[in-house]
Motif scaffolding. Sequence first.
Motif, short mmCIF file in Angstrom:
data_model
loop_
_atom_site.label_atom_id
_atom_site.label_comp_id
_atom_site.label_asym_id
_atom_site.label_seq_id
_atom_site.Cartn_x
_atom_site.Cartn_y
_atom_site.Cartn_z
N PRO A 167 0.84 -1.21 0.00
CA PRO A 167 0.00 0.00 0.00
C PRO A 167 0.87 1.26 0.00
O PRO A 167 2.00 1.23 0.50
N TYR A 168 0.34 2.34 -0.57
CA TYR A 168 1.08 3.61 -0.56
C TYR A 168 0.11 4.77 -0.51
O TYR A 168 -1.10 4.61 -0.76
N LEU A 169 0.62 5.94 -0.16
CA LEU A 169 -0.22 7.14 -0.03
C LEU A 169 -0.40 7.83 -1.37
O LEU A 169 0.52 7.88 -2.19
N ILE A 170 -1.61 8.35 -1.59
CA ILE A 170 -1.92 9.16 -2.77
C ILE A 170 -2.67 10.41 -2.31
O ILE A 170 -3.22 10.42 -1.20
N PRO A 171 -2.71 11.48 -3.13
CA PRO A 171 -3.50 12.66 -2.75
C PRO A 171 -4.98 12.32 -2.62
O PRO A 171 -5.52 11.57 -3.45
N ALA A 172 -5.61 12.84 -1.59
CA ALA A 172 -7.05 12.62 -1.40
C ALA A 172 -7.87 13.69 -2.13
O ALA A 172 -9.05 13.50 -2.41
N GLU A 173 -7.24 14.82 -2.43
CA GLU A 173 -7.91 15.89 -3.20
C GLU A 173 -6.84 16.80 -3.80
O GLU A 173 -5.65 16.61 -3.56
N SER A 174 -7.26 17.77 -4.59
CA SER A 174 -6.33 18.73 -5.20
C SER A 174 -6.21 19.96 -4.30
O SER A 174 -7.21 20.38 -3.70
N ILE A 175 -5.01 20.52 -4.23
CA ILE A 175 -4.83 21.74 -3.43
C ILE A 175 -3.88 22.70 -4.17
O ILE A 175 -3.20 22.30 -5.12
N SER A 176 -3.86 23.96 -3.70
CA SER A 176 -2.90 24.92 -4.26
C SER A 176 -2.31 25.76 -3.13
O SER A 176 -2.91 25.89 -2.05
N PHE A 177 -1.12 26.29 -3.40
CA PHE A 177 -0.41 27.14 -2.42
C PHE A 177 0.22 28.28 -3.20
O PHE A 177 0.90 28.06 -4.21
N THR A 178 0.01 29.51 -2.76
CA THR A 178 0.52 30.69 -3.47
C THR A 178 1.48 31.48 -2.58
O THR A 178 1.20 31.68 -1.39
N GLU A 179 2.61 31.91 -3.16
CA GLU A 179 3.49 32.83 -2.42
C GLU A 179 4.14 33.79 -3.41
O GLU A 179 4.28 33.49 -4.60
N GLU A 180 4.55 34.94 -2.88
CA GLU A 180 5.23 35.94 -3.71
C GLU A 180 6.68 36.06 -3.24
O GLU A 180 6.94 36.18 -2.04
N ILE A 181 7.62 35.97 -4.18
CA ILE A 181 9.04 36.09 -3.87
C ILE A 181 9.64 37.13 -4.81
O ILE A 181 9.65 36.94 -6.03
N LYS A 182 10.10 38.24 -4.24
CA LYS A 182 10.69 39.34 -5.03
C LYS A 182 9.81 39.70 -6.24
O LYS A 182 10.26 39.75 -7.38
N LYS A 183 8.54 39.90 -5.95
CA LYS A 183 7.53 40.34 -6.93
C LYS A 183 7.12 39.26 -7.94
O LYS A 183 6.22 39.52 -8.76
N SER A 184 7.77 38.09 -7.92
CA SER A 184 7.29 36.98 -8.74
C SER A 184 6.26 36.19 -7.94
O SER A 184 6.45 35.95 -6.74
#
Length: 204
Positions: free
Chosen positions: A3-20
């Motif tokens: 057995p192995y782990l898989i994502p249970a749902e989709s997610i997103s993460f946002t960050e800003e680094i030096k204006k990018s």
Amino acid sequence: MKPYLIPAESISFTEEIKKSRFITYLAHTEGIDAAKDYIQSIKAQYPDARHHCWAFVAGRPDDSQQLGFSDDGEPTGTAGKPIMAQLLGSGLGEVTCVVVRYFGGIKLGTGGLVKAYGNGTQQALKLLPTQTKVPQKFFHLICDYSFINNIEQLVTQANGMILHSDYSEAVSLRIAIPATLEQEVNDKLRDMSRGSLELIPESE
């Protein structure tokens, strides 16, 4: 076939680094085609972004035949590889990560890019709910009609499925059961039938 782990749902993460702006997406994708389809869907969602860098582990975590990554225009080794390193380190299977970058006008340098893509993926993985997948194995079984009810009950108890039944002189079944329970189901079949019934593995 552990057995192995898989994502249970989709997610997103946002960050800003030096204006990018870096927007990291993670999703469950079973197989390379599903991974590529997901990457295309994110590209279509952000057609004006400068880069759509990605990596995927499309099968089991230890299946090196189903890995892929891309820097998508970033300097070689600064995006796809750091994303892939985080995915492999997580032990997850059937996962795709796409990092969308909107360039803010300030160059980050190769070290900065590696850190940005790797860290974004790491942060997204921390937020990702997971579930355990038990790989299924497929078998054939031929039995008398008198056994069919007991076999159906046994397969259900093992969280398996009868995928196909063919009723002629005997009953021919195609069965999927969790790979970890093969021995247990076989033992019960033999006990039930006094040794006459046994699962026949499908050749891979």
